[in-house]
Design a protein around this motif. Structure first.
Motif, PDB file in Angstrom:
ATOM      1  N   ALA A   1       4.948  -7.975   6.093  1.00  0.00           N
ATOM      2  CA  ALA A   1       4.693  -9.135   6.949  1.00  0.00           C
ATOM      3  C   ALA A   1       4.214 -10.323   6.126  1.00  0.00           C
ATOM      4  O   ALA A   1       4.620 -11.469   6.385  1.00  0.00           O
ATOM      5  N   ASP A   2       3.369 -10.065   5.137  1.00  0.00           N
ATOM      6  CA  ASP A   2       2.881 -11.157   4.299  1.00  0.00           C
ATOM      7  C   ASP A   2       4.016 -11.857   3.566  1.00  0.00           C
ATOM      8  O   ASP A   2       3.934 -13.062   3.264  1.00  0.00           O
ATOM      9  N   GLN A   3       5.080 -11.134   3.286  1.00  0.00           N
ATOM     10  CA  GLN A   3       6.204 -11.691   2.536  1.00  0.00           C
ATOM     11  C   GLN A   3       7.300 -12.249   3.440  1.00  0.00           C
ATOM     12  O   GLN A   3       8.364 -12.632   2.952  1.00  0.00           O
ATOM     13  N   GLY A   4       7.046 -12.313   4.752  1.00  0.00           N
ATOM     14  CA  GLY A   4       7.986 -12.956   5.658  1.00  0.00           C
ATOM     15  C   GLY A   4       8.853 -12.026   6.468  1.00  0.00           C
ATOM     16  O   GLY A   4       9.763 -12.491   7.166  1.00  0.00           O
ATOM     17  N   ASP A   5       8.611 -10.700   6.402  1.00  0.00           N
ATOM     18  CA  ASP A   5       9.381  -9.746   7.200  1.00  0.00           C
ATOM     19  C   ASP A   5       8.413  -9.040   8.155  1.00  0.00           C
ATOM     20  O   ASP A   5       7.886  -7.962   7.840  1.00  0.00           O
TER      21      ASP A   5
END
Length: 547
Positions: A56-60
């Motif tokens: 989630a932190d990386q955009g997913d």
């Protein structure tokens, strides 16, 4: 004819009016926006949870959002405290402030007020506040132009799994199109809510990130508790066989011992026996699991509600009173302010611009509970400030006290005119003494059916006062009548000051504040008239006597 100016949303995207009435983010079972969800909570462990949050932190954010949904379904405590926080705000009354008192601004405010009077609004606001748990939410605005004007028909919650954030800054929201490509949100089409639990990116600002760890550890505790209860919750079954028992007899005895807990019945040969061995400290050992589960629940209460008194505190505990309620009210007020700002930005302003074009000022939604006021303190202050000249709107005071404006024909409770006669007792017609009238007494009066003004008191006219009297007496009565209003008003004002003042010094300040430039012209004119009348009356009396 000049073209209308191009409208842009907050992200700089141009508004395409033709597409606003269509649903652009509805679910499709076989497409990218599938309503079916995964269950990453099955078999969750610290390593898997850390990987989910890192994705989630990386955009997913897909697995993070699915897990956030799972813990709401599987943890009753988290579901309860999160639902309490969302419902406390979604049910608060919404008010609308016009940009000004001009007719057009009032018309726009009334338009918004009429739309807000909808039964579905509370549920729509509850869905928008899904952002409290997940960190953000998306709500599609379905616009209606069937009556020739722009108006929101309904607000539809959309699964946040169908949206992403720009990979450049991880802050600008994007939408997945029908081909799975990330595209900008359609202008004036979505309410993007980001109610933050902490500062930073929306992907890392949801309460679910904290609740996930608490839920996982509590799941471990509950699993161990279940194993412990299954193992030690029932007494140990000990089977004994007699000498010369065969292997078949031993297997029969073992099956009976193993199954007796569930079946509560068994058949064994007469030569065999089953003993039950009780464990003395089972209860004390089980308390450990309960205390740990309760402790984890309290941490979730602190994260979601800011306190534990309304969900977990023991009655009578220190700090379990109104201090904890004040913390909850602070959080409620912050959520209400954030929600109002979101609606003003993504719903009200676009609506006004679509209907009337860009404006310098817009009506504003306000969400909040009215602050309680000390009405007794207000009444005491008015009793001191109004007599010395403070001007206060009657309608404002009536609104504070909950009184309606009087209508023509209503019976009005009001103060009578102050009695300026000396307080000494007077002799009645039958020779008995009567008590002096009070300076202020309340009576019922009526408003005329049309005028809406207080009915004047029936008073004797000057002509009636002087009829049948001697000339001098008639002039004296007329002069008294002329001076009476000025003197009565002054005396009444002074009496009010005497009642309100606490000391001579305070009375002096009140007197100079009320009469900085004392106007004695009315009394002076009455004295001059009296002297002139006295002279004329003396001459007339002399002529009558000499004649």
């Amino acid at each position: 004819m000049a073209n209308k100016p191009v409208l842009l949303d907050r992200w700089g995207q141009p508004v395409k009016r033709a597409a606003l009435t269509e649903e652009v983010a509805a679910a499709t079972l076989g497409g990218v926006r599938s309503p079916l969800s995964g269950h990453p909570g099955d078999g969750l462990n610290p390593i898997r949870l850390a990987n989910i949050l890192r994705e989630a932190d990386q955009g997913d954010p897909v697995r993070y959002l699915e897990l956030a949904e799972v813990i709401e379904e599987r943890d009753p405590h988290y579901l309860g405290v999160l639902g309490t926080r969302r419902r406390s705000v979604s049910q608060i009354e919404i008010t609308v402030e016009a940009a000004s008192d001009e007719a057009f601004d009032v018309e726009m405010a009334n338009m918004v007020r009429e739309w807000l009077d909808r039964d579905e609004l509370s549920d729509e606001l509850f869905d928008i506040l899904d952002s409290i748990g997940k960190g953000y939410s998306f709500t599609e605005i379905i616009w209606d132009t069937s009556e020739g004007q722009w108006q929101p028909a309904r607000l539809e919650w959309r699964d946040p799994r169908w949206f992403r954030f720009d990979r450049v800054n991880l802050a600008t929201p994007m939408k997945l199109d029908d081909h799975g490509q990330e595209v900008p949100l359609e202008a004036f089409k979505f309410i993007y809510a980001n109610v933050k639990a902490k500062s930073g990116l929306a992907l890392r600002s949801g309460l679910a990130r904290v609740a996930m760890w608490g839920w996982m550890f509590k799941a471990f505790t509950q699993r161990d508790w279940a194993i412990f209860s299954q193992t030690y919750g029932q007494p140990l079954r000990l089977g004994k066989w007699g000498a010369g028992a065969s292997e078949a007899d031993k297997n029969t005895l073992f099956d009976a011992v193993a199954n007796i807990a569930g079946d509560c019945a068994a058949i064994i040969p007469e030569s065999m026996s089953i003993d039950f061995v009780e464990t003395s400290n089972v209860g004390a050992s089980a308390d450990l699991y309960e205390k740990r589960a309760d402790w984890l629940d309290k941490q979730i209460s602190k994260a979601v509600l800011g306190q534990t008194a309304t969900t977990d505190a023991v009655t009578g505990g220190l700090g379990s009173g109104k201090e904890h309620r004040q913390v909850q009210e602070d959080i409620e007020r912050a959520d209400a302010n954030a929600l109002a700002a979101i609606l003003n930005r993504d719903l009200i302003r676009p609506w006004i611009q679509l209907e009337h074009g860009p404006q310098k000022r817009y009506p504003r939604l306000k969400i909040g509970r009215p602050e309680p006021e000390d009405l007794k303190q207000i009444a005491d202050a008015l009793g001191v400030l109004v007599p010395i000249g403070l001007q206060v709107s009657e309608s404002e005071i009536r609104a504070k006290f909950g009184f309606a404006d009087p209508k023509p024909g209503d019976r009005i409770l009001m103060a009578s005119k102050p009695d300026i006669t000396p307080p000494a007792a007077s002799v009645g017609t039958a020779g008995t003494e009567t008590a002096p009238q009070s300076k202020f007494e309340y009576r019922l009066n009526t408003l005329p059916p049309k005028s809406g003004v207080l009915a004047p008191q029936a008073e004797q006219s000057p002509s009636e006062a002087i009829s049948g009297a001697e000339p001098v007496d008639a002039l004296t009565a007329q002069l008294q009548e002329a001076a009476k209003p000025a003197v009565a008003a002054m005396i009444a004002q002074v009496e009010i000051m005497l009642e309100s003042a606490g000391s001579i010094e305070e009375l002096r300040e009140m007197f100079f504040a009320a009469y900085p430039n004392l106007d004695a012209s009315a009394i002076g004119r009455a004295i001059a008239d009296a002297m002139e009348a006295a002279d004329a009356g003396g001459r007339a009396l002399a002529e009558t006597t000499s004649g």
